[in-house]
Design a protein around this motif. Structure first.
Motif, PDB file in Angstrom:
ATOM      1  N   LEU A 140       3.281   5.985  -2.786  1.00  9.39           N
ATOM      2  CA  LEU A 140       4.484   6.712  -3.194  1.00  9.39           C
ATOM      3  C   LEU A 140       4.617   6.766  -4.708  1.00  9.39           C
ATOM      4  O   LEU A 140       5.031   7.780  -5.267  1.00  9.39           O
ATOM      5  N   LEU A 141       4.258   5.693  -5.393  1.00  7.68           N
ATOM      6  CA  LEU A 141       4.320   5.663  -6.844  1.00  7.68           C
ATOM      7  C   LEU A 141       3.356   6.684  -7.451  1.00  7.68           C
ATOM      8  O   LEU A 141       3.708   7.426  -8.379  1.00  7.68           O
ATOM      9  N   ILE A 142       2.141   6.764  -6.926  1.00  7.01           N
ATOM     10  CA  ILE A 142       1.154   7.722  -7.432  1.00  7.01           C
ATOM     11  C   ILE A 142       1.632   9.152  -7.192  1.00  7.01           C
ATOM     12  O   ILE A 142       1.545  10.002  -8.077  1.00  7.01           O
ATOM     13  N   ILE A 143       2.169   9.428  -6.020  1.00  3.03           N
ATOM     14  CA  ILE A 143       2.684  10.773  -5.724  1.00  3.03           C
ATOM     15  C   ILE A 143       3.828  11.108  -6.671  1.00  3.03           C
ATOM     16  O   ILE A 143       3.893  12.213  -7.222  1.00  3.03           O
ATOM     17  N   ASP A 202       0.830  -1.204   0.000  1.00  3.77           N
ATOM     18  CA  ASP A 202       0.000   0.000   0.000  1.00  3.77           C
ATOM     19  C   ASP A 202       0.865   1.255   0.000  1.00  3.77           C
ATOM     20  O   ASP A 202       0.616   2.200  -0.761  1.00  3.77           O
ATOM     21  N   LEU A 203       1.881   1.271   0.838  1.00  4.25           N
ATOM     22  CA  LEU A 203       2.782   2.414   0.896  1.00  4.25           C
ATOM     23  C   LEU A 203       3.503   2.598  -0.435  1.00  4.25           C
ATOM     24  O   LEU A 203       3.651   3.722  -0.922  1.00  4.25           O
ATOM     25  N   THR A 204       3.920   1.519  -1.060  1.00  2.00           N
ATOM     26  CA  THR A 204       4.610   1.597  -2.346  1.00  2.00           C
ATOM     27  C   THR A 204       3.703   2.196  -3.405  1.00  2.00           C
ATOM     28  O   THR A 204       4.133   3.064  -4.185  1.00  2.00           O
ATOM     29  N   THR A 207       5.941  14.307 -11.032  1.00  2.00           N
ATOM     30  CA  THR A 207       6.765  14.305 -12.234  1.00  2.00           C
ATOM     31  C   THR A 207       5.996  14.873 -13.416  1.00  2.00           C
ATOM     32  O   THR A 207       6.525  15.668 -14.186  1.00  2.00           O
ATOM     33  N   THR A 208       4.734  14.500 -13.553  1.00  2.00           N
ATOM     34  CA  THR A 208       3.908  15.000 -14.644  1.00  2.00           C
ATOM     35  C   THR A 208       3.730  16.514 -14.521  1.00  2.00           C
ATOM     36  O   THR A 208       3.834  17.231 -15.507  1.00  2.00           O
ATOM     37  N   ALA A 209       3.479  17.007 -13.329  1.00  2.00           N
ATOM     38  CA  ALA A 209       3.304  18.448 -13.130  1.00  2.00           C
ATOM     39  C   ALA A 209       4.601  19.197 -13.409  1.00  2.00           C
ATOM     40  O   ALA A 209       4.581  20.285 -13.977  1.00  2.00           O
ATOM     41  N   ALA A 210       5.723  18.626 -13.036  1.00  2.00           N
ATOM     42  CA  ALA A 210       7.011  19.294 -13.255  1.00  2.00           C
ATOM     43  C   ALA A 210       7.378  19.315 -14.729  1.00  2.00           C
ATOM     44  O   ALA A 210       7.924  20.293 -15.223  1.00  2.00           O
ATOM     45  N   VAL A 211       7.079  18.260 -15.466  1.00  2.00           N
ATOM     46  CA  VAL A 211       7.465  18.180 -16.874  1.00  2.00           C
ATOM     47  C   VAL A 211       6.666  19.154 -17.720  1.00  2.00           C
ATOM     48  O   VAL A 211       7.183  19.739 -18.657  1.00  2.00           O
ATOM     49  N   GLN A 212       5.411  19.401 -17.405  1.00  2.00           N
ATOM     50  CA  GLN A 212       4.577  20.284 -18.208  1.00  2.00           C
ATOM     51  C   GLN A 212       5.037  21.729 -18.138  1.00  2.00           C
ATOM     52  O   GLN A 212       4.796  22.494 -19.058  1.00  2.00           O
ATOM     53  N   GLY A 213       5.715  22.119 -17.071  1.00  2.00           N
ATOM     54  CA  GLY A 213       6.118  23.499 -16.923  1.00  2.00           C
ATOM     55  C   GLY A 213       7.486  23.828 -17.486  1.00  2.00           C
ATOM     56  O   GLY A 213       7.913  24.962 -17.420  1.00  2.00           O
TER      57      GLY A 213
END
Length: 136
Positions: free
Chosen positions: A24-27, A19-21, A32-38
């Motif tokens: 963390l994967l979703i976060i 569950d923790l994994t 990463t997606t938010a950072a790449v778009q900018g």
């Protein structure tokens, strides 16, 4: 010393770790997606290149201080007109979405709407949010 009737564990319960994994994967994926778009990149150009991915829509945002931006890039009204004319010339049925801050002057929204009408935007939508409580 062992308590009578209780056996020692010979297995490890990994369900909480899985569950923790996943969390963390979703976060990681979201950040990463938010950072790449900018990221802004100065791309090289080719003479015979074809545009592979046309934008599905253009988003015009009017902030509460009156600044206008198209696809998160601040522009003047003249630049907005040029961008819209170029977009409509390449894709005549391109939808445009207008996002206006609730505190923006009504006149600024009307100017953007008039400009969209002037350049021939055929499909114009105005973005809004639902009120809390999720009424129908």
């Amino acid at each position: 010393m062992q308590v009578q009737g209780k056996k020692p564990y010979n297995e490890i319960n990994i369900t909480p770790l899985v569950d923790l994994t996943f969390v963390l994967l979703i976060i990681f994926i979201l950040l990463t997606t938010a950072a790449v778009q900018g990221i802004k990149v100065d791309l090289p150009s080719a003479s015979a290149s074809q545009v592979l991915d046309q934008p599905k829509s253009r988003v015009i945002a009017v902030a509460n201080d009156g600044t206008v931006s198209i696809d998160a890039v601040p522009v003047s009204m003249a630049e907005l007109e040029q961008e819209l004319r170029a977009s409509i010339a390449s894709t005549p049925d391109l939808p445009v979405i207008l996002r206006g801050d609730r505190a923006v002057q009504y006149d600024q929204i009307i100017q953007v709407l008039d400009l969209c009408s002037k350049v021939g935007v055929g499909s114009l939508g105005m973005a809004s949010t639902r009120p809390p409580g999720g009424g129908a």
